[in-house]
Design a protein around this motif. Structure first.
Motif, mmCIF file in Angstrom:
data_model
loop_
_atom_site.group_PDB
_atom_site.id
_atom_site.type_symbol
_atom_site.label_atom_id
_atom_site.label_comp_id
_atom_site.label_asym_id
_atom_site.label_seq_id
_atom_site.Cartn_x
_atom_site.Cartn_y
_atom_site.Cartn_z
ATOM 1 N N LYS A 204 0.829 -1.209 0.000
ATOM 2 C CA LYS A 204 0.000 0.000 0.000
ATOM 3 C C LYS A 204 0.860 1.256 0.000
ATOM 4 O O LYS A 204 0.497 2.270 -0.610
ATOM 5 C CB LYS A 204 -0.929 -0.013 1.210
ATOM 6 N N LEU A 205 2.007 1.202 0.671
ATOM 7 C CA LEU A 205 2.874 2.367 0.718
ATOM 8 C C LEU A 205 3.434 2.708 -0.656
ATOM 9 O O LEU A 205 3.486 3.875 -1.047
ATOM 10 C CB LEU A 205 4.034 2.137 1.707
ATOM 11 N N ILE A 206 3.849 1.686 -1.406
ATOM 12 C CA ILE A 206 4.444 1.975 -2.715
ATOM 13 C C ILE A 206 3.373 2.317 -3.743
ATOM 14 O O ILE A 206 3.652 3.004 -4.737
ATOM 15 C CB ILE A 206 5.322 0.783 -3.205
ATOM 16 N N LEU A 207 2.134 1.869 -3.520
ATOM 17 C CA LEU A 207 1.062 2.173 -4.472
ATOM 18 C C LEU A 207 0.589 3.622 -4.402
ATOM 19 O O LEU A 207 0.193 4.196 -5.414
ATOM 20 C CB LEU A 207 -0.137 1.252 -4.219
ATOM 21 N N ALA A 208 0.622 4.208 -3.220
ATOM 22 C CA ALA A 208 0.039 5.540 -3.040
ATOM 23 C C ALA A 208 0.573 6.590 -4.018
ATOM 24 O O ALA A 208 -0.218 7.341 -4.600
ATOM 25 C CB ALA A 208 0.238 5.997 -1.601
ATOM 26 N N PRO A 209 1.896 6.687 -4.269
ATOM 27 C CA PRO A 209 2.358 7.698 -5.226
ATOM 28 C C PRO A 209 1.842 7.470 -6.644
ATOM 29 O O PRO A 209 1.696 8.440 -7.406
ATOM 30 C CB PRO A 209 3.895 7.554 -5.165
ATOM 31 N N PHE A 210 1.552 6.222 -7.018
ATOM 32 C CA PHE A 210 1.005 5.959 -8.353
ATOM 33 C C PHE A 210 -0.352 6.631 -8.520
ATOM 34 O O PHE A 210 -0.662 7.188 -9.579
ATOM 35 C CB PHE A 210 0.863 4.451 -8.594
ATOM 36 N N PHE A 211 -1.183 6.591 -7.485
ATOM 37 C CA PHE A 211 -2.501 7.214 -7.568
ATOM 38 C C PHE A 211 -2.403 8.724 -7.745
ATOM 39 O O PHE A 211 -3.289 9.354 -8.315
ATOM 40 C CB PHE A 211 -3.307 6.902 -6.310
ATOM 41 N N ARG B 57 6.207 12.514 -6.639
ATOM 42 C CA ARG B 57 5.043 12.176 -5.805
ATOM 43 C C ARG B 57 5.493 11.382 -4.564
ATOM 44 O O ARG B 57 4.962 11.554 -3.481
ATOM 45 C CB ARG B 57 4.036 11.351 -6.602
ATOM 46 N N PHE B 58 6.469 10.522 -4.743
ATOM 47 C CA PHE B 58 7.011 9.723 -3.639
ATOM 48 C C PHE B 58 7.598 10.639 -2.569
ATOM 49 O O PHE B 58 7.364 10.468 -1.371
ATOM 50 C CB PHE B 58 8.080 8.774 -4.192
ATOM 51 N N GLN B 59 8.370 11.632 -2.992
ATOM 52 C CA GLN B 59 8.983 12.556 -2.041
ATOM 53 C C GLN B 59 7.921 13.394 -1.329
ATOM 54 O O GLN B 59 8.019 13.636 -0.120
ATOM 55 C CB GLN B 59 9.972 13.476 -2.753
ATOM 56 N N GLU B 60 6.888 13.834 -2.078
ATOM 57 C CA GLU B 60 5.824 14.625 -1.462
ATOM 58 C C GLU B 60 5.121 13.852 -0.352
ATOM 59 O O GLU B 60 4.802 14.403 0.704
ATOM 60 C CB GLU B 60 4.788 15.020 -2.525
ATOM 61 N N MET B 61 4.886 12.572 -0.588
ATOM 62 C CA MET B 61 4.124 11.777 0.375
ATOM 63 C C MET B 61 4.922 11.391 1.603
ATOM 64 O O MET B 61 4.415 11.418 2.723
ATOM 65 C CB MET B 61 3.586 10.517 -0.310
ATOM 66 N N ILE C 93 11.695 1.179 -9.064
ATOM 67 C CA ILE C 93 10.590 1.119 -8.106
ATOM 68 C C ILE C 93 10.969 0.260 -6.908
ATOM 69 O O ILE C 93 10.615 0.581 -5.769
ATOM 70 C CB ILE C 93 9.307 0.594 -8.782
ATOM 71 N N GLU C 94 11.712 -0.804 -7.133
ATOM 72 C CA GLU C 94 12.143 -1.631 -6.010
ATOM 73 C C GLU C 94 13.066 -0.834 -5.081
ATOM 74 O O GLU C 94 13.027 -1.004 -3.858
ATOM 75 C CB GLU C 94 12.844 -2.889 -6.505
ATOM 76 N N TYR C 95 13.895 0.053 -5.649
ATOM 77 C CA TYR C 95 14.729 0.913 -4.808
ATOM 78 C C TYR C 95 13.845 1.810 -3.935
ATOM 79 O O TYR C 95 14.090 1.956 -2.725
ATOM 80 C CB TYR C 95 15.655 1.772 -5.673
ATOM 81 N N CYS C 96 12.794 2.385 -4.538
ATOM 82 C CA CYS C 96 11.872 3.225 -3.765
ATOM 83 C C CYS C 96 11.168 2.399 -2.687
ATOM 84 O O CYS C 96 10.961 2.870 -1.565
ATOM 85 C CB CYS C 96 10.845 3.872 -4.700
ATOM 86 N N GLN C 97 10.812 1.166 -3.023
ATOM 87 C CA GLN C 97 10.193 0.281 -2.039
ATOM 88 C C GLN C 97 11.153 0.026 -0.872
ATOM 89 O O GLN C 97 10.738 -0.013 0.294
ATOM 90 C CB GLN C 97 9.815 -1.049 -2.695
ATOM 91 N N SER C 98 12.437 -0.122 -1.177
ATOM 92 C CA SER C 98 13.414 -0.354 -0.108
ATOM 93 C C SER C 98 13.533 0.869 0.802
ATOM 94 O O SER C 98 13.792 0.729 2.004
ATOM 95 C CB SER C 98 14.784 -0.701 -0.711
ATOM 96 N N LEU C 99 13.351 2.075 0.240
ATOM 97 C CA LEU C 99 13.367 3.280 1.066
ATOM 98 C C LEU C 99 12.198 3.281 2.044
ATOM 99 O O LEU C 99 12.324 3.714 3.188
ATOM 100 C CB LEU C 99 13.317 4.528 0.174
ATOM 101 N N CYS C 100 11.045 2.805 1.575
ATOM 102 C CA CYS C 100 9.883 2.680 2.466
ATOM 103 C C CYS C 100 10.193 1.711 3.606
ATOM 104 O O CYS C 100 9.885 1.983 4.771
ATOM 105 C CB CYS C 100 8.662 2.176 1.687
ATOM 106 N N ARG C 101 10.789 0.581 3.250
ATOM 107 C CA ARG C 101 11.099 -0.415 4.282
ATOM 108 C C ARG C 101 12.080 0.155 5.314
ATOM 109 O O ARG C 101 11.965 -0.110 6.508
ATOM 110 C CB ARG C 101 11.690 -1.670 3.638
ATOM 111 N N GLU C 102 13.062 0.924 4.827
ATOM 112 C CA GLU C 102 14.041 1.509 5.737
ATOM 113 C C GLU C 102 13.371 2.497 6.690
ATOM 114 O O GLU C 102 13.669 2.528 7.886
ATOM 115 C CB GLU C 102 15.136 2.213 4.933
ATOM 116 N N ARG C 103 12.440 3.297 6.157
ATOM 117 C CA ARG C 103 11.728 4.241 7.008
ATOM 118 C C ARG C 103 10.909 3.498 8.062
ATOM 119 O O ARG C 103 10.835 3.913 9.224
ATOM 120 C CB ARG C 103 10.821 5.122 6.145
#
Length: 400
Positions: A244-251, A318-322, A347-357
């Motif tokens: 759900k975290l990685i999907l939100a910027p797509f919307f 969008r990822f940075q804004e959220m 996108i997997e790199y961005c997903q890894s940033l979410c996991r780190e956070r």
């Protein structure tokens, strides 16, 4: 008189707007929107309570829940639901979950027998999405959760499988089926139409929660590349939450409307002819739609996977804004048209940033304090704190 309404979807007919809008009404008079299990959409909860093999529901599969765990969960929810229905004094009780239409006949029969001693009357309401709109929306729905082929022959309508059992079990006179056509609804609003059919006051239009879960063409392309060439979801308690975290910027991305060629959709309808004829006879109106090519539609997977760097740049913005997480420029793929594998890696790199956070937030989680005897301590769990922020930001970004 206590009447229970079962709202059964189908998928892609504004169910989330109905659920969110009715759940938000404070102190309703004469009706009650019922939830158990912590979600406005009770689809997964109802599946756990009444399906023959509830552990096969995708939520439970992704979380890695055992059949025994799901069975125990379902038993707990049945006790909660029985108590909630029994104690409710409203004339109309509303229970909503699109996944009801996916439960087999015996499970729906079990639900009926469960509710019969608790209610004076049980009625069913569902909306039927015409085939072309459904197939296009369902493709977008599927790539949010799993790898899927860009072949619309795999998106079956299953009208008979979804709806006929409700006629058989509850009687067609107790089942309200409506063609999903917002242009014909009161106020052009599915929430208003739903309330009108159920016989309850509709919320003020200014308070209706508008949920638009569609993705633009550019977002669909990046997400499709990620699902096809990126790592598998895997299984674990955090898989759905991380998704759900990685999907939100797509919307939140802005771009071209997602459309496909007339030939791609209509060629798949031959497989659904029996379903179409049955549902049109049931509704007493046509579900046939017109679709016109205008040169912007996609005709193949190759068309979809022509991803430009500008789309990746927008996703990063969008990822940075959220999440207030900056994506380094050197991680955004270079080139006018990007190789899909490189898009998936991005996108997997961005997903890894979410996991780190997430790991950082868990590390900052305060230690559990022993509750003193007689004291009432309200605990706010880790995910509750995360989602209080994430859901607010994500919804405001795309009209939820």
């Amino acid at each position: 008189m206590k009447r229970c309404w079962l709202h059964i979807g189908m998928h892609k007919t504004g169910s989330t707007s109905v659920q969110a809008s009715l759940a938000a009404v404070a102190d309703p008079v004469g009706w009650k929107y019922l939830t158990v299990g912590g979600s406005q959409n009770m689809g997964g909860s109802l599946y756990a309570m009444f399906a023959g093999e509830p552990h096969k529901y995708y939520w439970f599969l992704k979380r890695g829940d055992t059949p025994e765990r799901v069975a125990k969960y379902g038993a707990k929810l049945r006790v909660m639901l029985a108590k909630a229905v029994e104690e409710c004094t409203a004339e109309n009780i509303i229970i909503s979950g699109e996944s009801l239409s996916l439960i087999e006949d015996q499970g729906i029969l079990a639900l009926r027998e469960f509710l019969k001693p608790l209610c004076d009357e049980i009625r069913v309401i569902g909306y039927v999405r015409p085939p072309i709109g459904f197939k296009i929306s369902f493709f977008q729905q599927q790539i949010k959760h799993r790898v899927w082929s860009f072949d619309f022959r795999g998106f079956r309508l299953k009208y008979i499988q979804r709806f006929k059992k409700f006629d058989d079990i509850f009687g067609s006179s107790n089942v309200v089926l409506r063609k999903f056509d917002p242009a014909m609804f009161t106020n052009q609003c599915v929430v208003s139409d739903f309330c009108e059919q159920v016989g309850i006051p509709a919320p003020d239009l200014r308070l209706v929660v508008r949920v638009n879960e569609s993705l633009c063409r550019e977002a669909c392309a990046i997400l499709y590349a990620y699902r096809k060439f990126g790592p598998n979801f895997g299984v674990g308690k955090d898989v759905i939450k991380e998704s759900k975290l990685i999907l939100a910027p797509f919307f939140a991305m802005q771009g071209t409307k997602f459309t496909v060629s007339k030939e791609m959709v209509t060629s798949s309808l031959a497989l659904d002819e029996e379903d179409l004829r049955w549902m049109e006879e049931r509704l007493g109106e046509t579900l046939r739609e017109e679709i016109a090519n205008d040169g912007t539609e996609l005709a193949s997977e190759e068309d979809l996977l022509r991803i430009e760097r500008s789309s990746c740049v927008e996703f990063a913005a969008r990822f940075q804004e959220m999440y207030n997480i900056s994506v380094p420029a050197d991680k955004i793929p270079e080139g006018e048209v990007i190789n899909p594998q490189r898009v998936a890696d991005f996108i997997e790199y961005c997903q890894s940033l979410c996991r780190e956070r997430i790991r950082e937030m868990r590390a900052l989680k305060p230690k559990r304090v022993r509750k003193k005897r007689g004291a009432k301590v309200k605990k706010l769990g880790f995910w509750a704190r995360c989602w209080k922020y994430f859901r607010t930001v994500c919804r405001s970004s795309h009209g939820r």
